[in-house]
Design an enzyme around this catalytic site. Structure first.
Site, PDB file in Angstrom:
ATOM      1  CE  LYS A   1      62.255 -31.950  53.943  1.00 58.56           C
ATOM      2  NZ  LYS A   1      62.198 -31.834  55.044  1.00 58.56           N
TER       3      LYS A   1
ATOM      4  CG  ASP B   1      65.847 -26.664  48.124  1.00 63.61           C
ATOM      5  OD1 ASP B   1      65.755 -27.720  48.414  1.00 63.61           O
ATOM      6  OD2 ASP B   1      65.337 -25.816  49.073  1.00 63.61           O
TER       7      ASP B   1
ATOM      8  CE1 TYR C   1      60.813 -24.138  62.299  1.00 62.85           C
ATOM      9  CE2 TYR C   1      59.899 -26.162  61.656  1.00 62.85           C
ATOM     10  CZ  TYR C   1      60.795 -25.208  61.380  1.00 62.85           C
ATOM     11  OH  TYR C   1      61.727 -25.499  60.341  1.00 62.85           O
TER      12      TYR C   1
ATOM     13  CE1 TYR D   1      62.544 -23.140  56.082  1.00 61.00           C
ATOM     14  CE2 TYR D   1      62.155 -25.133  54.821  1.00 61.00           C
ATOM     15  CZ  TYR D   1      62.525 -24.493  55.957  1.00 61.00           C
ATOM     16  OH  TYR D   1      63.053 -25.379  57.096  1.00 61.00           O
TER      17      TYR D   1
END
Length: 428
Positions: free
Chosen positions: A274, A245, A17, A144
């Site tokens: 993660k 998720d 980003y 997200y």
């Protein structure tokens, strides 16, 4: 890193980003141990981000390092097509043991976004096997689920970082995100939008996909567990599979091993990543029910059509096994509880700060929502000078520290946030 190396980095390396023309400042980390990152100038800074939620036991953990060294002497990688190995088998066994009974078919991949892609593809194949061409998914706004295309398509099309890709993405259904926060009283009206969509379009919906309890990049909001319970009832009623998720929240971050445990329900597909390797190597899994796996396997195609090159990577599986052994000692429960208690003490008083809209805390997650957008470049210079690493986004200053952080180190993080709020130059 010297000046030459910094210039090379700015000119040639993409960072997340960031712009290649006007890149955000980059800080060179030469080593890491415990909760500390060591910069090239010798300065040590406390990592308040756990390397984006992943390094839950800190860095250079001896047990994790030992597992990596032991495995690499045998093999670092081998293809998973037609081959298996002890590290993958052991990890699958551990994951099946840790998760609810109906989740017992493990698909390995190499990133959280791919785990979401896999879940979505599973349900498309599932419905094809049942003779239906369902391809639309239902989720919440402000969600997200990753940066790859199917994952982007179920992330909020208007309020997410992916809206510039909207004209390329499949169209899905988005219900209003719940308003009742985790600690507030449940409001039945929160699910009116969701109920209307699932009732009207139940024959078209391939699956429901949600971030349980914590909406991450979409605003770091924690919603009420009863919301998940109601959604599970609706999914069961309309026979629509439910995907959770847990890429960010899995492995203890919210105070439960998995966030969906706050609602005492079970999904049909669970995505993890993660912290599965405690921030050492990239690995993710998509765990499905036996029913979904068997339905796909009994179809005309006869198999699930996906197979990443690094699927079931032995090195990643070995360190994930070591990570789970650490977690099974249950010290994380005490650690996360202490972090939550101190975050409440240190950050909740900021609700009275003139530059603060809200403060939200759950487990080892602390969020300060500011009145204005944060100037990342200037505030990070301040944070690094203060000996901490915190990476805000939009109007949010948040921390997700390693579970091993002590009270003194956590105080340094929270004190830095307090001081930053007082400087108007840090906000746009």
């Amino acid at each position: 890193m010297n000046q030459f190396d910094i210039n090379f980095d700015y000119q040639h390396i993409w960072h997340p980003y960031s712009s290649m023309i006007n890149p955000l400042p980059c800080y060179s980390v030469v080593s890491a141990k415990g909760v500390y990152l060591k910069l090239n100038n010798g300065k040590k800074i406390i990592d308040g981000m756990s390397s984006w939620w992943s390094a839950i036991h800190g860095y250079n953990h001896p047990i994790l390092n030992k597992a990596l060294k032991k495995q690499i002497k045998k093999m670092s990688h081998v293809m998973f097509g037609g081959i298996t190995h002890p590290s993958a088998t052991a990890l699958a066994r551990k994951l099946i043991y840790l998760t609810p009974k109906n989740l017992d078919c493990v698909f390995f991949s190499d990133s959280g976004s791919v785990a979401i892609e896999v879940a979505i593809k599973m349900l498309i194949q599932y419905w094809q096997a049942l003779g239906q061409k369902r391809k639309i998914f239902l989720t919440f706004r402000h969600g997200y689920h990753g940066d790859t295309f199917a994952a982007m398509s179920v992330s909020d099309p208007k309020n997410s970082i992916h809206k510039i890709y909207n004209h390329f993405l499949p169209k899905n259904f988005f219900a209003d995100s719940p308003i009742s926060s985790f600690h507030d009283k449940w409001n039945e009206n929160d699910l009116l939008s969701f109920q209307k969509i699932i009732k009207t379009h139940s024959s078209k919906i391939a699956g429901v996909i949600l971030e349980p309890i914590v909406q991450g990049v979409g605003g770091m909001k924690f919603y009420h567990p009863k919301c998940l319970k109601k959604i599970k009832i609706l999914c069961d009623y309309y026979s629509i599979p439910l995907i959770f998720d847990e890429i960010a929240t899995g492995f203890g971050r919210t105070g439960k091993l998995f966030a969906f445990e706050h609602a005492n329900i079970v999904p049909d597909i669970l995505c993890l990543g993660k912290a599965i390797t405690a921030g050492t190597l990239t690995l993710a899994v998509t765990i499905s029910s036996r029913n979904i796996a068997d339905t796909i396997s009994n179809s005309k195609v006869g198999c699930f059509m996906h197979g990443p090159t690094y699927m079931g990577n032995p090195l990643a599986c070995a360190v994930a096994n070591a990570n789970i052994k650490i977690l099974q000692k249950n010290e994380w429960k005490i650690q996360v509880s202490k972090i939550e208690k101190q975050l409440c003490q240190d950050l909740l008083p900021l609700l009275n700060h003139k530059n603060v809209v809200d403060v939200r805390i759950l487990g080892a997650i602390g969020v300060v929502e500011c009145m204005r957008i944060v100037n990342i470049e200037s505030i990070q210079k301040f944070f690094v000078k203060n000996g901490v690493w915190i990476r805000p986004f939009k109007q949010l200053i948040y921390i997700v520290p390693p579970y091993i952080i002590n009270s003194k180190e956590l105080s340094i993080l929270t004190k830095s946030i307090k001081e930053a709020l007082d400087n108007p130059l840090f906000f746009i």
